[in-house]
Design an enzyme around this catalytic site. Structure first.
Site, mmCIF file in Angstrom:
data_model
loop_
_atom_site.group_PDB
_atom_site.id
_atom_site.type_symbol
_atom_site.label_atom_id
_atom_site.label_comp_id
_atom_site.label_asym_id
_atom_site.label_seq_id
_atom_site.Cartn_x
_atom_site.Cartn_y
_atom_site.Cartn_z
ATOM 1 N N CYS A 1 0.684 -1.100 0.316
ATOM 2 C CA CYS A 1 -0.316 -0.237 0.002
ATOM 3 C C CYS A 1 0.809 1.284 0.007
ATOM 4 C CB CYS A 1 -1.138 0.163 1.197
ATOM 5 S SG CYS A 1 -2.354 -1.497 1.307
ATOM 6 N N GLY B 1 -0.901 1.239 -4.682
ATOM 7 C CA GLY B 1 -2.037 0.016 -5.196
ATOM 8 C C GLY B 1 -3.003 1.202 -5.526
ATOM 9 N N ASN C 1 0.789 0.704 5.864
ATOM 10 C CA ASN C 1 1.658 -0.321 5.087
ATOM 11 C C ASN C 1 2.158 -0.931 5.411
ATOM 12 O OD1 ASN C 1 2.581 -1.121 2.848
ATOM 13 N ND2 ASN C 1 4.143 0.175 2.628
ATOM 14 N N GLY C 2 2.472 -2.159 5.538
ATOM 15 C CA GLY C 2 3.055 -3.865 6.011
ATOM 16 C C GLY C 2 1.940 -4.761 6.149
ATOM 17 N N TYR D 1 10.879 -4.439 -7.790
ATOM 18 C CA TYR D 1 9.739 -4.397 -8.085
ATOM 19 C C TYR D 1 8.681 -2.852 -7.776
ATOM 20 C CZ TYR D 1 4.671 -5.098 -10.538
ATOM 21 O OH TYR D 1 4.029 -4.961 -10.499
#
Lengths: 469, 469, 469, 469
Positions: free
Chosen positions: C2, C28, C102-103, C245
């Site tokens: 995210c 996202g 995020n995570g 990526y």
């Protein structure tokens, strides 16, 4: 059936056109459009849906100009295709033409063939494009607008109330029998409006001046109206179904209050076909006025056995498991307490295929009615309409091939009665010869291929004696 | 004001829940939602708009399961926020809880404070989340469902009709005064439904068994209903405004036909406050039943002076040039022929701020009415509602600080009369002590901070004598 | 995966939050949301779709306030449900808490169970709600914000970059291994921003100050940042896939340029696994930087064999007749002239299931390639990720159970080579022990049930020696 | 600039038309449409937006038939009006005509005037309607289709690639100079396709047979193509801008690979205008091929200084506070590490107004570039295009009135150089006389009012020696 309106005024007209179309929404919910003219430019917008869905405040503001016209559409000839949404807008030799039309021509194919031969290729299947092609063709060949209208009215046959705007000048004309309604109003602060029904005038605060006469053509300026009679007929042939069903109850059409016609029909129906019952209830909404008349004349109390659902929304969905959730229940809510164990007179405006009547009667019986007497505020519909009403074929019209007794049996009513044609005519208050009763009698006021004509003696007025508008 | 429904059956329930909510749409148009339970999984969907707009056939099919509940929302406590759309769905210790609620608690803040102290943090401002927190807290601490409901009903104060689904088992309970309605029905082919009004049962073909009793809790299975009385009161306190305005006219609430109450109110109003006039007309839609009663009792003909616009669409837009196009005209169409030169009795259900009444009377006068007599089918509203009705503050309620004579002057009516409280109670047909008349009298049936209470003697039933449902 | 951002400034922040999220959109695309705080009120808006679709100018203006935070979501734990869209907003004891994360936590279930016992019931399945519950619980029990953060970081295990806003004060904290990125920036005209990647700072014209340190917690004011180290570890464990990526090529993460890592990987890959070929082409877009490195190091000309379709729109439709219209062609356009009769090196960032590689190679062959050599800028992915990457199960990871030779055969490449782990680490430029390489080695930097741990020695800092922020 | 495609096959064609248009999307994103012919009926659908937004699977299925054509539109003549979305569909004398057109006529007004005189009134301002009017007029007057095409091509002047479907038979023709591209392909399983670019053939798995020759007309059947040369010219005049910018890089137009032209242009540009710099970067996307050529020829490393944002969405919004959030940043992300302290060569395809170049250079400078050398893969654009490219007026073309040195100053580049016309022509690989270079030289290949003509000697072929197709 469609609704049309045109306005020329001392003020910006898009807002008033919006409200005029809004008031005519009952005449067509498929689509709507407005074109206005401002300083050489035609502004236009149209789309599918209700007027309140098609237009936004921003769009209306972009439709600048003090002259304009609009349309709400219920599809008749032509099918549901985006290119058929009116107004139609054309360009030729630097001129702009916007046009709207309510009605239906019966010689469209002949005219298409002829004008294709003259070089016009058609983008739509609408008869309105034919009217535009004729007008434009005359104008390109150097004729005056008045000549173009005369020639057009001579060429086309059928019902038509037309408004068009040529380079920002507004014109209107109505068929020689006045089949479809068209009326004229005036704004207090300068301007004129022409529209399908007087309710559009009420909606914008305009005063009803008069109806556009059958066979008349008018040019509208903000401060004056220039009339010219193009054609005459021995008598008009106003569509009876405008009074029975189409028009909004609060309209006044060709001088007659629609609500009063409907209420009087109910009154006469009670005399013609009394019923011993506990309550009189309309099939909402269109049967309400007649039901109050029936109740008043019969002395049977008026009570709503069915209430219309206020919140039906747009999307019609039908899950598969739905034996117990019938479609008619979505729209009509039975009042159990008025129905159970009671004998009910239901008053409806008309029977077309009989399917809806059958479902409503079944619903009322399911809620415990002892007897269901159906009283119909129009005579049986036995023939199709070629002049603007979207009736089905003869085969699908239940009264075409079934007697009243047989229809009663099919719809499972305890008793069934229609108002007589004489009763309906009495309620309207004009001679029967002034009405188009084609769907009720099978006799039409003009020549239609394969149908019986009862000639109304349409004639052109000698143009030399009838100076241009 | 909201509408709720829950179904457990031998068949997939999402379609029936859809139609049940569809029939309750008049109780809330802001948003709708459905949760179902299928084999361990809660399926859920909710959104803004009418039921027919929120759900599609595909969505309904994805809501699989033979148990479920749903909600339509009209915002009261909590404001218009997406997270407030019901049903609420919670997860705890592997259990799933879905819940819907109609009503309003008066001790929400105390309870929030307490449960925050116990470790719950709230995602919404809705009192429904408080009810859920209490139920879940009890369940997590090892109490039975029956104990959790008992404890919850003891803790909360206000009006509530609650349906919840715990791991696919359906429960409902109603406040001890029965302020908000809740009724129970049965499907012929196996199943039970609980819903705000009987019209939801009619819509899905279910038979009305009875109302859920004030203070009662029930567990519903497809084949049986397990009732348990949790609380008692000396008398119920059914909301009078359900009869006056909220409920659909074809509903039967706590054994009484709403339509008949309204019609009888009109009848009594004609006796209490006669008017010499040419016609009696409802202010549509909610005044219709009372107007027919008034007409019948007075002998003055019933005629619609105003017809409701059928096609208002969703978008409310208002171009700036609109002096001549007033908002009220969008919704109400005056029938000129019934108004011009006439003396008109208008029958409306209630007066809140007075603004709408003033506009309608002005509109009728503009169309030429000689006299406009307003008759109101409820007594003056003088106090706010804390129990589920979204009335404005005392300051905004016109009858709170103006006498009837002053209100008449403010709304520019020729004459103005309300039904008396006695008349209204007679029309409903139960003792006044069985009704909540807080908004009409300023006396409330339970303790509300800063307001006068007329105690109804609420008590818990001894749980030892009242085995678990 | 995210993207998150928080801003406190001397100006209204919703516009800058919008552009920050816009710049993080690659992290996202499922949904987005913003909450702001203005004078006691939390304004919030969230919805499905791209940032540019969720928000309009009007919505941004309604999100008033000089402090706020936002989120773009790619679904990992929790599924695609409206209630899972962040920020989450909570209320307790008059306090407001908005939070984004995020995570991915690895001990979510344990914590949910514990906090349900303490009285919290969960509305969502998101681990973010767990973090919020812990923070709120501590705060309600009278602990300071610093204590609450400390306790929370001690309780949760996994990867996390968290931003939260408590009564309008902005805080952020990052897991002790710095698995997920989080950086800090400054506005020239007064204000601070914390965001997942430096590109968000570039997008709003803020200057990158530094990364938030692993195990650090900060409080942000417009004019100052108050840091406090909560936890330590022997070494960090930055996610390698951010460099391979996830991150945008123009980001700088933990001091390292992502583009340069990728280009250098291509360079080293050319040394490790040369290929005799006519052209080097990226698989767009993510292989571009590595392919330019490969081309430069190998001397083989860089030429695009595949061009990405710029206009793919939103709706993915697939008519049934589609043998000849394969999905991959929708997104990638082969350049026939660069392919026919040529030997092609394709450079891609990674192989997950192998399906896409196989399709792309088939497509290139269909356009006439003589040979297709696939070079992959990451080592084989052999194990799942529990810390925020949505990799599939071991069974679906083609390199988990196939050797490179077997994968080559399966995807029908002429030759196949991956960069070595050593090569990748060299390209990143930090010791291998500073990276999380769980997916490449099967050894994880923290304890995960059933997986091998390579401990990084996480410890809490003695709070007595670490005064509150 | 638009994209067109037509297919006749042994299978249902709507799916393949969809993918063909999808592949041509770069030629027009405003709107799209498809018409098919099935057993006497023309099915049609069109709308605003990308192909993937206009069409759904259901719509494609409703477009039944084994013959059809489609269009994607970028507005040139005619403005953005719904009625201008192609295909146009006409009806005349029972015949159906659907038509699509790419190009621009220069004698539209003359032809409109003439055909209005012959009776056609125009619904649109598009020159495509003029082409349709001419064809239909000939057909109505009894001429054969071949005669109608001949007459039409003789009458119209400008650029045109036209596909039309008359009663389900598919025809195409291309202007005598071959200004706009049109190529022909074959399906393995029976069928032919004609489309603007070869990428449309690739997208549906069809094999490129050849280009439609300048001045050629063809009739397409599933199993055979019937060609007929209608006009000749001394040399063609293929539009150079197709190679420079319009066409997709992976297309082959008139036998030449677009990508190779662009890359070779970069190569030659490096020779003509070397720059001492640290990196070569394209202005994405259209400068990429030229930049790789420039890098290869110069030996300067290729590195992306700007990366295109993949997620721009549809809605362009711009909050008012946006000094720090400039529009160009929405679309281009600078890679700080490649820019700061570096000397950068930016390669772009062309300069039109200079505004975008100025903004990009400012952005690159803002991220710390020491020097910014702009290299342009086309000569200066000094004159407008009348043949299909939407260039602005002479006044707005920056190179029309400024020398290269002045432009350099205006856009604040360190240095600026364009490829020479000779270089561009060498890269394309045909004699300059075979190209239309009007915009670069001010000399046009056909007569345009007020402009210099360089005659290409267009002639009709003697119809007696050229039997009908």
């Amino acid at each position: 059936m469609c609704g049309i309106a045109g306005i020329v005024a001392n003020f910006e007209v898009s807002g008033s056109l919006y409200w005029a179309l809004y008031a005519l929404q009952h005449r067509g919910q498929e689509s709507g459009g407005i074109s206005t003219y401002d300083n050489g430019t035609v502004h236009k917008y149209k789309g599918y849906g209700l007027v309140s869905e098609v237009f936004t405040s921003d769009i209306l503001q972009s439709l600048s100009g003090k002259t304009g016209l609009g349309h709400v559409r219920y599809p008749t000839t032509g099918g549901s295709k985006p290119e058929n949404i009116q107004p139609f807008n054309f360009l030729f030799r630097g001129h702009s033409l916007s046009i709207v039309h309510n009605g239906n021509l019966v010689n469209t194919n002949d005219l298409r063939y002829e004008y294709e031969g003259r070089g016009h290729i058609f983008s739509t299947t609408s008869d309105t494009e034919v009217i535009a092609a004729i007008l434009a063709n005359e104008l390109i060949h150097g004729h005056t607008v008045g000549e173009a209208i005369s020639f057009c009215m001579r060429s086309i046959r059928g019902s038509y109330a037309v408004i068009f705007m040529l380079d920002g000048v507004l014109y209107a004309f109505r068929d020689p029998l006045g089949i479809k309604p068209l009326c004229l109003g005036e704004f207090e602060d300068g301007g004129h409006i022409v529209a399908s029904e007087s309710v559009a005038l009420d909606a914008v605060g305009a005063k009803l001046l008069r109806d556009v006469a059958p066979g008349e053509s008018i040019r509208l300026k903000a401060d004056k109206v220039y009339p010219r009679q193009i054609m005459t007929a021995k008598s008009p042939a106003h569509c009876v179904f405008e009074y029975i069903y189409f028009a909004r109850a609060d309209s006044v059409i060709d001088g007659i209050s629609v609500y009063d016609v409907r209420q009087k029909t109910g009154f006469l129906l009670a005399k013609e076909a009394p019923a011993g019952a506990d309550i009189v209830s309309p099939v909402p909404d269109s049967g309400t006025a007649a039901a109050t008349g029936y109740a008043a004349a019969s002395g049977i109390p008026f009570r709503e056995a069915l209430i219309k659902n206020r919140y039906t929304g747009r999307t019609f969905i039908m899950p598969t498991q739905a034996k117990r959730e019938m479609a008619v229940r979505m729209k009509l809510n039975p009042v159990r307490g008025h129905i159970t164990g009671k004998s009910v007179v239901l008053v409806d405006d008309s029977i077309v295929r009989g399917t809806t009547s059958r479902r409503i009667i079944a619903l009322v019986r399911e809620f415990g009615a002892k007897e269901v007497h159906l009283r119909v505020a129009s005579p049986p519909i036995i023939a199709p309409c070629y002049l603007g009403t979207d009736f089905p074929t003869r085969e699908e019209l239940i009264s075409n091939h079934k007697s009243v007794a047989e229809v009663r049996e099919a719809i499972e009513a305890t008793s069934l009665a229609h108002i007589s044609l004489e009763g309906l005519v009495e309620a309207i208050g004009v001679p029967c010869s002034h009405l188009c009763t084609g769907c009720l009698t099978g006799k039409y006021p003009l020549a239609i291929d394969g149908e019986e004509e009862e000639s109304h003696g349409i004639e052109m007025i000698d143009p030399y004696k009838n100076p241009e508008l």
